[in-house]
Design a protein around this motif. Structure first.
Motif, PDB file in Angstrom:
ATOM      1  N   ASN A 108     -20.162   7.941  -6.798  1.00 24.88           N
ATOM      2  CA  ASN A 108     -19.876   8.464  -8.210  1.00 24.88           C
ATOM      3  C   ASN A 108     -19.161   9.747  -8.142  1.00 24.88           C
ATOM      4  O   ASN A 108     -19.296  10.603  -9.051  1.00 24.88           O
ATOM      5  CB  ASN A 108     -21.528   8.589  -8.880  1.00 24.88           C
ATOM      6  N   VAL A 109     -18.405  10.152  -6.996  1.00 27.69           N
ATOM      7  CA  VAL A 109     -17.753  11.283  -7.125  1.00 27.69           C
ATOM      8  C   VAL A 109     -16.206  10.909  -7.752  1.00 27.69           C
ATOM      9  O   VAL A 109     -15.366  11.900  -7.718  1.00 27.69           O
ATOM     10  CB  VAL A 109     -17.689  11.878  -5.951  1.00 27.69           C
ATOM     11  N   GLY A 110     -15.907   9.798  -7.884  1.00 31.42           N
ATOM     12  CA  GLY A 110     -14.545   9.495  -8.477  1.00 31.42           C
ATOM     13  C   GLY A 110     -13.757   8.582  -7.424  1.00 31.42           C
ATOM     14  O   GLY A 110     -12.480   8.262  -7.681  1.00 31.42           O
ATOM     15  N   LYS A 111     -14.276   7.809  -6.561  1.00 30.78           N
ATOM     16  CA  LYS A 111     -13.525   7.197  -5.658  1.00 30.78           C
ATOM     17  C   LYS A 111     -12.933   6.055  -6.501  1.00 30.78           C
ATOM     18  O   LYS A 111     -11.711   5.579  -6.326  1.00 30.78           O
ATOM     19  CB  LYS A 111     -14.657   6.385  -4.608  1.00 30.78           C
ATOM     20  N   SER A 112     -13.559   5.241  -7.220  1.00 27.74           N
ATOM     21  CA  SER A 112     -12.985   4.025  -7.979  1.00 27.74           C
ATOM     22  C   SER A 112     -11.762   4.723  -8.829  1.00 27.74           C
ATOM     23  O   SER A 112     -10.704   3.888  -8.851  1.00 27.74           O
ATOM     24  CB  SER A 112     -14.007   3.567  -8.872  1.00 27.74           C
ATOM     25  N   LEU A 113     -12.011   5.763  -9.408  1.00 31.59           N
ATOM     26  CA  LEU A 113     -10.990   5.993 -10.275  1.00 31.59           C
ATOM     27  C   LEU A 113      -9.880   6.429  -9.617  1.00 31.59           C
ATOM     28  O   LEU A 113      -8.568   5.801 -10.035  1.00 31.59           O
ATOM     29  CB  LEU A 113     -11.174   7.595 -11.082  1.00 31.59           C
ATOM     30  N   LEU A 114      -9.955   7.024  -8.520  1.00 35.30           N
ATOM     31  CA  LEU A 114      -8.528   7.204  -7.403  1.00 35.30           C
ATOM     32  C   LEU A 114      -8.099   6.098  -6.966  1.00 35.30           C
ATOM     33  O   LEU A 114      -6.939   5.686  -6.898  1.00 35.30           O
ATOM     34  CB  LEU A 114      -9.089   8.278  -6.110  1.00 35.30           C
ATOM     35  N   LEU A 115      -9.079   5.168  -6.421  1.00 35.72           N
ATOM     36  CA  LEU A 115      -8.616   3.845  -5.847  1.00 35.72           C
ATOM     37  C   LEU A 115      -7.742   3.049  -6.829  1.00 35.72           C
ATOM     38  O   LEU A 115      -6.636   2.420  -6.796  1.00 35.72           O
ATOM     39  CB  LEU A 115      -9.770   3.130  -5.484  1.00 35.72           C
ATOM     40  N   ASN A 116      -8.058   2.770  -8.096  1.00 36.38           N
ATOM     41  CA  ASN A 116      -7.749   1.974  -9.223  1.00 36.38           C
ATOM     42  C   ASN A 116      -6.291   2.810  -9.495  1.00 36.38           C
ATOM     43  O   ASN A 116      -5.367   1.768 -10.063  1.00 36.38           O
ATOM     44  CB  ASN A 116      -8.523   2.019 -10.463  1.00 36.38           C
ATOM     45  N   SER A 117      -6.409   4.024  -9.719  1.00 37.11           N
ATOM     46  CA  SER A 117      -5.039   4.768  -9.811  1.00 37.11           C
ATOM     47  C   SER A 117      -4.006   4.609  -8.909  1.00 37.11           C
ATOM     48  O   SER A 117      -2.557   4.258  -9.206  1.00 37.11           O
ATOM     49  CB  SER A 117      -5.182   6.241  -9.969  1.00 37.11           C
ATOM     50  N   LEU A 118      -4.074   4.420  -7.499  1.00 38.58           N
ATOM     51  CA  LEU A 118      -3.326   4.387  -6.335  1.00 38.58           C
ATOM     52  C   LEU A 118      -3.011   2.771  -6.324  1.00 38.58           C
ATOM     53  O   LEU A 118      -1.851   2.350  -6.217  1.00 38.58           O
ATOM     54  CB  LEU A 118      -3.944   4.570  -5.047  1.00 38.58           C
ATOM     55  N   ILE A 119      -3.883   1.930  -6.736  1.00 38.32           N
ATOM     56  CA  ILE A 119      -3.549   0.403  -6.516  1.00 38.32           C
ATOM     57  C   ILE A 119      -2.523  -0.072  -7.779  1.00 38.32           C
ATOM     58  O   ILE A 119      -1.656  -0.481  -7.422  1.00 38.32           O
ATOM     59  CB  ILE A 119      -4.811  -0.357  -6.621  1.00 38.32           C
ATOM     60  N   GLY A 120      -3.016   0.621  -8.880  1.00 37.48           N
ATOM     61  CA  GLY A 120      -2.010   0.476  -9.942  1.00 37.48           C
ATOM     62  C   GLY A 120      -2.377  -1.049 -10.752  1.00 37.48           C
ATOM     63  O   GLY A 120      -2.745  -1.857  -9.938  1.00 37.48           O
ATOM     64  N   LYS A 121      -2.281  -1.065 -11.882  1.00 34.86           N
ATOM     65  CA  LYS A 121      -2.609  -2.239 -12.932  1.00 34.86           C
ATOM     66  C   LYS A 121      -1.612  -3.447 -12.251  1.00 34.86           C
ATOM     67  O   LYS A 121      -2.317  -4.763 -12.274  1.00 34.86           O
ATOM     68  CB  LYS A 121      -2.439  -2.098 -14.283  1.00 34.86           C
ATOM     69  N   SER A 122      -0.688  -3.372 -11.933  1.00 38.05           N
ATOM     70  CA  SER A 122       0.496  -4.414 -11.906  1.00 38.05           C
ATOM     71  C   SER A 122       0.338  -4.833 -10.111  1.00 38.05           C
ATOM     72  O   SER A 122       0.822  -6.002 -10.092  1.00 38.05           O
ATOM     73  CB  SER A 122       1.907  -3.974 -11.991  1.00 38.05           C
ATOM     74  N   SER A 123      -0.455  -4.214  -9.470  1.00 40.14           N
ATOM     75  CA  SER A 123      -0.584  -4.646  -7.997  1.00 40.14           C
ATOM     76  C   SER A 123      -1.442  -5.865  -8.096  1.00 40.14           C
ATOM     77  O   SER A 123      -2.624  -5.964  -8.310  1.00 40.14           O
ATOM     78  CB  SER A 123      -1.332  -3.379  -7.085  1.00 40.14           C
ATOM     79  N   ALA A 124      -1.059  -6.729  -7.100  1.00 38.07           N
ATOM     80  CA  ALA A 124      -1.746  -7.727  -6.440  1.00 38.07           C
ATOM     81  C   ALA A 124      -2.127  -7.842  -5.245  1.00 38.07           C
ATOM     82  O   ALA A 124      -1.517  -7.452  -4.198  1.00 38.07           O
ATOM     83  CB  ALA A 124      -0.891  -9.142  -6.888  1.00 38.07           C
ATOM     84  N   SER A 125      -3.299  -8.423  -4.943  1.00 35.75           N
ATOM     85  CA  SER A 125      -3.810  -8.484  -3.643  1.00 35.75           C
ATOM     86  C   SER A 125      -2.836  -8.893  -2.632  1.00 35.75           C
ATOM     87  O   SER A 125      -2.256 -10.269  -2.915  1.00 35.75           O
ATOM     88  CB  SER A 125      -5.132  -9.233  -3.463  1.00 35.75           C
ATOM     89  N   VAL A 126      -2.521  -8.897  -1.324  1.00 36.48           N
ATOM     90  CA  VAL A 126      -1.547  -9.214  -0.318  1.00 36.48           C
ATOM     91  C   VAL A 126      -2.411 -10.217   0.718  1.00 36.48           C
ATOM     92  O   VAL A 126      -1.560 -10.672   1.627  1.00 36.48           O
ATOM     93  CB  VAL A 126      -0.872  -8.201   0.164  1.00 36.48           C
ATOM     94  N   GLY A 127      -3.655 -10.398   0.419  1.00 39.39           N
ATOM     95  CA  GLY A 127      -4.336 -11.080   1.393  1.00 39.39           C
ATOM     96  C   GLY A 127      -4.496 -10.322   2.757  1.00 39.39           C
ATOM     97  O   GLY A 127      -4.511  -9.296   2.766  1.00 39.39           O
ATOM     98  N   ASN A 128      -4.970 -11.372   3.760  1.00 44.10           N
ATOM     99  CA  ASN A 128      -5.524 -10.534   4.939  1.00 44.10           C
ATOM    100  C   ASN A 128      -4.077 -10.116   5.564  1.00 44.10           C
ATOM    101  O   ASN A 128      -2.860 -10.785   5.759  1.00 44.10           O
ATOM    102  CB  ASN A 128      -6.099 -11.704   5.842  1.00 44.10           C
TER     103      ASN A 128
END
Length: 276
Positions: A116-136
């Motif tokens: 709850n210190v903002g990890k998810s906010l940073l992670l989602n901002s870095l990943i970006g809405k248009s980014s897709a998983s690249v798998g293993n």
């Protein structure tokens, strides 16, 4: 104060997974809260720094006392303050991450921190809405997701986002609006401890009434927390006070300074164990 309940098995599993990945990463990004950078540090960081570079992101920049925040930015190396909700400071963070990029591929990174210190906010901002998983990724632990975005390869796995191991961490987080107060005995208990802390640390401007044994009751009257018979609902008064404090309505604050003891003197100090 009631003892915070943690899940050591879950923490050990997440720590093992992180150490399985660490050799494949270029940099680790740790998120802390600007208002309490020492108390909201991850217990893993000290050992991780021996293996890989670690960047620090201080979230909630907008709620921190600016002059005290500057002291932390001077004290901690590779540290960037940000208002992640408004994405202020995000460009500087991305630029700093990309400095660790090898010439032949994207930079690989993980985001860590206590809850709850903002990890998810940073992670989602870095990943970006248009980014897709690249798998293993070949040669890297399975069962984790990788995302590619803007020259970065970012690992996203709940197992590597370790919980904080120190008693009292949730108390501080409840003051900052990052954790539920029921974990530390309820709003009344959390508010009484915050009031005492503010008084003892000479942060008395954040106490909206005179400090004495009836302070929380007077705050309840001020915030309209009355019940039948003109009595004050102290649980509601505690909640209203902490909400006003954590939202910045009472002013910007830093609960600790560099080289000070942590905001709360924990009874037990836990050092993260390196798992290989």
């Amino acid at each position: 104060m009631p003892r915070t309940v943690w899940y050591p098995g879950h923490m050990a599993k997440g720590t093992r997974k992180l150490y399985e990945l660490i050799s494949k990463l270029d940099v680790v990004v740790e998120v802390r809260d600007s208002r309490a950078p020492a108390s909201t540090s991850s217990p893993l960081v000290k050992s991780l720094k021996k293996i890989k570079p670690v960047m620090h992101v201080l979230s909630h920049k907008d709620l921190a006392a600016p002059e005290k925040l500057q002291l932390w930015l001077k004290e901690l190396k590779h540290t960037y303050a940000a208002d992640l909700r408004k994405k202020e400071g995000l460009a500087s963070i991305k630029k700093a991450i990309l400095k660790f990029k090898p010439e032949h591929r994207e930079v690989r990174l993980a985001v860590v921190g206590i809850p709850n210190v903002g990890k998810s906010l940073l992670l989602n901002s870095l990943i970006g809405k248009s980014s897709a998983s690249v798998g293993n990724i070949p040669g890297i632990t399975k069962s984790v997701n990788w995302y590619r975005n803007e020259g970065m390869l970012i690992v996203d796995s709940p197992g590597i986002l370790d919980p904080h191991a120190e008693e009292g961490a949730h108390l501080i987080l409840s003051w900052l609006g990052c954790a539920k107060a029921d974990v530390v005995g309820g709003w009344e208990n959390a508010a009484l401890m915050l009031l005492r802390f503010l008084y003892e640390k000479n942060l008395r401007d954040f106490i909206p009434v005179e400090y004495n044994e009836n302070t929380l009751e007077e705050i309840g009257k001020k915030y309209g927390c009355l019940i039948s018979g003109g009595r004050v609902n102290l649980e509601l008064a505690g909640q209203k006070f902490i909400e006003a404090f954590s939202s910045g309505r009472l002013g910007q604050v830093c609960l600790e300074l560099p080289h000070e003891e942590k905001a709360i003197d924990f009874t037990h100090e836990h050092e993260a164990t390196e798992i290989v």
